[in-house]
Design a protein around this motif. Structure first.
Motif, mmCIF file in Angstrom:
data_model
loop_
_atom_site.group_PDB
_atom_site.id
_atom_site.type_symbol
_atom_site.label_atom_id
_atom_site.label_comp_id
_atom_site.label_asym_id
_atom_site.label_seq_id
_atom_site.Cartn_x
_atom_site.Cartn_y
_atom_site.Cartn_z
ATOM 1 N N MET A 57 -24.038 -56.158 4.289
ATOM 2 C CA MET A 57 -24.441 -54.769 4.542
ATOM 3 C C MET A 57 -24.606 -54.483 6.034
ATOM 4 O O MET A 57 -25.242 -53.496 6.388
ATOM 5 C CB MET A 57 -25.771 -54.469 3.831
ATOM 6 C CG MET A 57 -25.714 -54.433 2.318
ATOM 7 S SD MET A 57 -24.893 -52.970 1.706
ATOM 8 C CE MET A 57 -26.068 -51.716 2.173
ATOM 9 N N LEU B 104 -28.219 -44.369 1.070
ATOM 10 C CA LEU B 104 -27.589 -45.519 0.419
ATOM 11 C C LEU B 104 -27.612 -45.347 -1.090
ATOM 12 O O LEU B 104 -28.482 -44.673 -1.632
ATOM 13 C CB LEU B 104 -28.358 -46.800 0.777
ATOM 14 C CG LEU B 104 -28.427 -47.163 2.246
ATOM 15 C CD1 LEU B 104 -29.307 -48.382 2.425
ATOM 16 C CD2 LEU B 104 -27.046 -47.420 2.814
ATOM 17 N N GLN C 205 -26.840 -50.539 -3.026
ATOM 18 C CA GLN C 205 -26.948 -50.859 -1.601
ATOM 19 C C GLN C 205 -28.408 -51.000 -1.199
ATOM 20 O O GLN C 205 -28.778 -51.913 -0.464
ATOM 21 C CB GLN C 205 -26.267 -49.769 -0.782
ATOM 22 C CG GLN C 205 -24.752 -49.790 -0.944
ATOM 23 C CD GLN C 205 -24.105 -48.527 -0.416
ATOM 24 O OE1 GLN C 205 -24.741 -47.484 -0.316
ATOM 25 N NE2 GLN C 205 -22.833 -48.625 -0.086
#
Ligand SMILES: Nc1ncnc2c1ncn2[C@@H]1O[C@H](COP(=O)(O)OP(=O)(O)OP(=O)(O)O)[C@@H](O)[C@H]1O
Ligand SMILES: [Mg+2]
Lengths: 415, 392, 356
Positions: free
Chosen positions: B156, B167, B171
């Motif tokens: 990430m 996000l 995520q």
């Protein structure tokens, strides 16, 4: 090979962009019809009155409309021209007209705003105006020698135009001197700028105290179980449900020299009978009572923001190694900023414009600028009141702008 | 006064219960590699009822332990006591040999992943990860290196300047994971970290978490009520119910050898046949059903002939072809109620011993016998696949 | 149905208007009470016209606002001299012809019967009131005697209260500073004189509470909030005699003023208003008012008719601002001075008040 992308169309062959625009246009028109009543209301109840107020701050026809002859002479002769016989004749004609229409007071009021102690000059001379004989210069000077003073003529010239900056000059503690230049008024008559400063500082202080008091209360409200927090909420909102006068009066009963607080202190022996603390009819009184009255406006936005902050953030921070103070400072406090901003702005703006409370409990040194605005309104000096209000408005807008630059208006959360 | 009364009553309860638990409790002699120890831990929120009842649990260094159980069974409470956000009402929690009952949460050095991620919304991803390092007084360069390493770990790094709100759920989950790991804790707690993700993503993340666990050698205590998740990821699973650990075992044992009827029911699908012990011999039991038929079973916590029991059999272990049965095994009659096509398997619902909720699963192979509703068949199983348990 | 309703409402309104109540705006408290008793009740008894009394801190302010907004709801207002002159100059008041006022019982026309200056183009005086200072006798058994004592915190410690405004305060300050009453306004015209007045006020500023409504000073004294206060003499009298409060008026340095009835331009019931003013300012009515409050009548012919207070035993004479023994050091307020300087001096006063 061209790089032009193919034009997207809808199923029935219209260009996609046009279709989108018309669909959105429809939605937008609908939205507009929905808000139109509100818009009209705002225009009529808010924009127009404020516009009118600002207009009044630069417009006063008390002299120009009652002295048409003299106004014409001023228009014809540039500034600096010695008043000649024609000017005095015009003055005499206007005074006669004033006597007939009973408007001498109105004209005098306007001139008196710029040059004090001229009121009776107009009213007394107007009373005898129809007995005046040419040559008018001699006749008027014989009536009162003040008619020869350049200050008076300057003031009349300025007032012959209904549009004037005089009221803003007064509102900034300045005046036109004998030579026409702008100068500050004598020190012991300066008040407005100082009072503006004081109003903003006191409002800031009240806002700060409100914040300090409201923060823990709002936090409690947001974290206590429902039943208890509801009870607390009622206590917080109680001031909303009692009339302003009742609240203020109760504070007087509590805080005055022979009031509850002093009596308790005396009976506890903490202060002597003659050591009673002055907590009201002064600045302290204004601060205490206004803080109380404005507290809910700080608590509510804070509460509404704090309620949405999940306890897991604090737990996460603690598990990551932060002490409880660091957690508060770095995690909790920043998330309450929208509430702090909204509450502070709300309380500050309300405080800046408050006048009933300072008038009732402020005594001499607890007065704010709005008390003077109210004073001038009560004396029907609308233009000066409007000029002061205009300045207050500008001050508040400036602050709003500053807030937007520093914090961002979009971060405002009112509940 | 009322409060005082309740409190003293509660104390009495505790005392009364203690010896009882001593008898039932798992042995808790501290071993060298016991990293986390719950020692007779009890927890009550209201002074009236116990949410955690005499918890004894030891977790080894590097272990992946999952707490599994229905809602309200006390899993989160246990995790919160370990993290330091709740205090144990009674008993002791030890971390690496040290009693941590009085250690505040920020001094425990335990990484934690929350169900709703709890990423700080006013900070970027990078700031979120940097936070635990900052509060430890780490220098800027070192911080940046560690943040990069942790973000790379969950792939990430390119999102370092985004805010959590920008996000997706998956995520955010990775960032939360990276944040819990960035300061190199030796113990990481995860409370239903994948609860909000869809099935595909969840499976993917399960794999990643497991992978991280193995590559970093950390100890993980994981809470879930998804049994599939528990079974695939864990070294050991502690099944919670009603504030007690019902069984603590590796996944395969749990599935194949449930120790009581709760676990049998909770983990996977099970058929239950009530009956009475007819014969009990070395590792074998004969059970007579209400209809008078006899079946084979392995005794688990039944001790005497004539005792009531509940026999549990996994649907996939039920056979209906006599040639698949071991010699001498009993078979009983069954009526096919319906057959459901499920792709990889066929699922038949049968009427057995008077009740029609008996399930049998058959692999959907080319030559599989086609059963049709109304047909009567005979079914049976290997004795070790049927477990005779004490009824609840 | 709805039409009938509207119609009947309109008819009632007309009937109402024909009956024409008179609305009188005054200063409230004991003063309004005295006007109600002495003017309004007899007027209603005689004519059947109802009189509504409404209160204001200073009726001149709402009157001006009403006339400017062309929404006048009062018929008669009770104002101070300077306000009467100013409002008249600005064309906000109806003129009142003295010929419509009743003559004295002995036939002396009104123009001669009223005290000098009591009649103006637009106003008729009713009473002479004075701003005096008063103290709580329980606090000072050996009470203050002169206006200078009011400004002497050493000799007479304790809080003070004064009206929040320049008028009367500046005059009293100068008299306390030793300026003879006759020279007060001449002194105030000069910048030095003005500074002198403010310097005197400075001495007690930090111990002073500022009142706005006439009903406040007796309340402040009664609450023990202040030891001494300036006040309208009638208010102190009402509290001392009617409510037996231990208050004592000090007449030294009193500032005398007329209070006048005016009729705002656009008064809804102009004719009734004129009739009421004529009725209220006749000799007997003015004399009667002294039964209820200790203000002096503005007609010479009323003087001898002044008798006892409503309690039937208190002789009103010594309590009147106009009685000879109270006039040894008294100052008639100068309307010429205040009409001209009101805004300038109030501005200065406000600045002075707000400054620390
Ligand atoms: N702060 C609290 N105060 C009082 N009771 C609580 C508190 N937190 C949890 N409980 C109670 O304790 C019991 C166990 O709660 P816990 O959160 O540990 O369950 P859980 O196993 O994590 O459940 P879930 O799977 O739903 O998360 C529940 O009955 C719950 O109502
Ligand atoms: Mg939970």
């Amino acid at each position: 090979m061209t790089d032009v992308p193919p034009l997207l169309t809808t199923a029935d062959g219209r260009p996609l962009k046009a279709a989108l625009a018309s669909a959105q246009g429809r939605a937008r028109r609908k939205a507009f019809y929905l808000v139109a009543p509100l818009l009209l209301f705002v225009v009529f109840s808010f924009i127009l009155p404020i516009g009118q107020m600002l207009h009044r701050s630069i417009y006063h026809d008390g002299f120009s409309s009652t002295a048409p002859n003299l106004s014409a002479w001023f228009a014809a002769n540039p500034s600096g021209t010695e008043p000649d016989e024609a000017a005095f004749a015009a003055l005499a004609a206007d005074l006669a007209e004033m006597k007939k229409n009973k408007t001498a007071g109105e004209a005098a009021t306007r001139i008196n705003y710029t040059v004090s102690a001229t009121r009776s000059l107009f009213t007394a001379t107007a009373r005898k105006a129809d007995k005046l004989q040419p040559p008018f210069k001699e006749a008027l000077l014989a009536e009162d020698a003040k008619w020869g003073e350049p200050v008076i003529w300057q003031a009349m010239r300025a007032a012959s135009n209904p549009y004037t900056t005089d009221f803003y000059l007064i509102a900034t503690d300045r005046a036109r001197g004998a030579d026409g230049g702008i100068e500050q008024v004598p020190e012991n008559e300066r008040i407005y700028l100082w009072l503006f400063g004081k109003t903003f500082i006191l409002s800031g202080l009240i806002t700060f105290i409100c914040l300090i008091l409201a923060f823990p209360i709002a936090h409690l409200l947001a974290t206590l179980p429902m039943a208890k927090s509801n009870l607390l909420m009622i206590l917080v909102l109680l001031p909303f449900w009692t009339s302003l006068l009742v609240r203020t009066t109760s504070w007087i009963v509590l805080l005055q020299g022979q009031g509850v607080v002093n009596n308790i202190l005396v009976s506890l022996g903490m202060i002597g009978e003659d050591g009673r603390i002055t907590m009201i009819y002064n600045q302290t009184g204004t601060i205490i009572v206004m803080t109380h009255i404005l507290l809910p406006f700080m608590v509510l936005p804070l509460y509404s923001v704090m309620r949405t902050i999940k306890p897991s953030y604090a737990r996460a921070a603690r598990s990551l190694g932060a002490t409880s103070w660091t957690t508060f400072r770095r995690i909790y406090l920043p998330q309450t900023l929208p509430g702090i901003g909204a509450g502070a702005l709300l309380v500050f703006i309300l405080a800046v414009g408050y006048y009933i409370t300072p008038a009732l409990v402020g005594g001499a040194d607890g007065q704010l600028i709005s008390n003077l605005i109210q004073f001038h309104m009560s004396k029907s000096n609308w233009s000066l009141a409007a000029a002061l209000s205009g300045m207050l408005l500008v001050g508040v807008l400036l602050l709003y702008w500053l807030y937007d630059r520093l914090v961002g208006i979009d971060k405002l959360k009112l509940g | 006064m009322r409060h005082g009364f309740r409190l003293s009553q509660f104390k009495e309860n505790v005392q009364e219960n203690l010896p009882l638990h001593g008898e039932n409790g798992v042995a808790t002699e501290t071993r060298a590699n016991d990293f986390v120890v719950f020692d007779h831990v009890q927890k009550s929120y209201d002074g009236v009822s116990l949410v955690v009842k005499d918890l004894n649990l030891t977790i080894a260094k590097g272990e992946f332990l999952t707490m599994l159980g229905p809602s309200g069974s006390g899993k989160t409470t246990c995790l919160m006591m370990l993290a330091g956000f709740e205090t144990a009402t009674n008993g002791e929690i030890r971390l690496d040999g040290r009693n941590i009952n009085l250690v505040p949460p920020h001094k425990r050095g335990i990484g934690m992943v929350f169900q709703n991620y709890a990423l700080f919304p006013h900070m970027t991803v990078g700031e979120n990860l940097s936070f635990p390092l900052e509060v430890r007084g780490m220098g800027k360069d070192e911080r940046e290196a560690k943040v990069k390493r942790a973000l790379d770990m969950v792939q990430m790094y390119s999102f370092i300047n985004r805010r959590p709100a920008q996000l997706s759920g998956g995520q955010q989950q990775r960032i939360a994971l990276a944040r819990a790991l960035v300061f190199d804790p030796s113990l990481v707690l995860m409370d239903e970290p994948l609860g909000a993700l869809d099935k595909q993503l969840r499976e993917h993340m399960q794999f990643e978490i497991k992978h991280l666990h193995e590559s970093l050698g950390i100890t993980v205590v994981y809470v879930t009520h998804d049994q599939g998740e528990a079974l695939t990821m864990s070294d050991r699973v502690a099944v919670f119910n009603d504030g007690k650990i019902q069984q603590l075992a590796p996944p395969a044992d749990l599935y194949e050898r449930p120790e009581n009827s709760f676990v049998a029911q909770f983990i996977g699908e099970n058929n239950k046949l009530p009956g009475v012990i007819e014969e009990l011999s070395e590792g074998k039991a004969l059970v007579r059903l209400a209809t008078g038929e006899l079946i084979d079973a392995t005794p688990v916590n039944v001790t005497a002939k004539g005792q009531k029991t509940l026999v549990s059999i996994r649907p996939e272990r039920v056979e209906f072809k006599p040639e698949m049965m071991p010699p001498g095994a009993h078979m009983i009659g069954a009526e096919v109620i319906e057959v459901i096509y499920m792709g990889d398997i066929l699922r038949a619902r049968l009427k057995v011993a008077g009740s029609d909720d008996f399930v049998m699963k058959m692999r959907n192979t080319l030559g599989q016998t086609k059963l049709s509703p109304g047909e009567t068949i005979r079914i049976g199983w290997h004795p070790q696949d049927a477990r005779a348990l004490e009824p609840m | 149905m709805k039409k009938i309703l509207t119609l009947s409402t309109a008819l009632t309104a007309v009937a109402f208007a024909a009956q024409a109540d008179v609305t009188v705006m005054s200063w409230g408290g004991a003063y309004s009470q005295s006007q109600l008793e002495a003017y309004a009740k007899p007027y209603t008894a005689q004519t059947g016209v109802k009189v509504n009394m409404v209160d204001a801190d200073n009726p001149a302010t709402p009157v001006k606002a009403m006339v400017e907004a062309s929404n006048v709801t009062v018929d008669v207002a009770d104002v101070e001299y300077a306000d009467a002159i100013r409002l008249c100059d600005e064309g906000m008041l109806e003129t009142i012809d003295p010929a419509m006022l009743p003559a004295a019982p002995d036939g002396t026309p009104a123009t001669e019967d009223f005290l000098p200056g009591a009649l103006t183009d637009c106003a008729v005086s009713t009473i002479v009131f004075s701003t005096v200072f008063a103290y709580d006798t329980s606090k000072f058994p050996e009470g203050p005697k002169s206006i200078a004592d009011f400004f002497d915190l050493e000799k007479f410690p304790g809080k003070r209260a004064m009206r929040k405004g320049a008028k009367a305060n500046l005059e009293m300050a100068l008299m306390a500073d030793g300026v003879p009453a006759a020279d007060v306004y001449a002194t105030l015209e000069t910048p030095e004189g003005l500074d002198r007045a403010f310097a005197m006020l400075d001495k007690i500023k930090k111990d002073t509470i500022w009142w706005e409504a006439g009903a406040q000073p007796p309340q402040l004294l009664a609450d023990g909030e202040v030891a001494m206060t300036t006040a309208y003499n009638g208010r102190i009298f009402a509290a001392a005699v009617a409510e037996n409060k231990p208050f004592q008026v000090v007449w030294d340095g009193q500032v005398l003023e007329y209070d006048l009835f005016v009729i705002p331009k656009g008064a809804p019931n102009l004719e009734e208003a004129k009739k009421f003013v004529a009725f209220a300012t006749d000799t007997q009515r003015l004399a009667d008012q002294a039964k209820w409050i200790s203000y002096g009548p503005a007609r010479k012919s009323s003087g001898p008719l002044v008798g006892l207070y409503q309690d039937g035993k208190t002789e009103m004479g010594p309590h009147m601002p106009t009685s000879a023994e109270n006039l040894t050091n008294a100052l008639p307020s100068s309307y010429e001075f205040w009409v001209d300087r009101d805004s300038e001096l109030n501005e200065r006063f406000n600045a002075w008040l707000a400054a620390n």
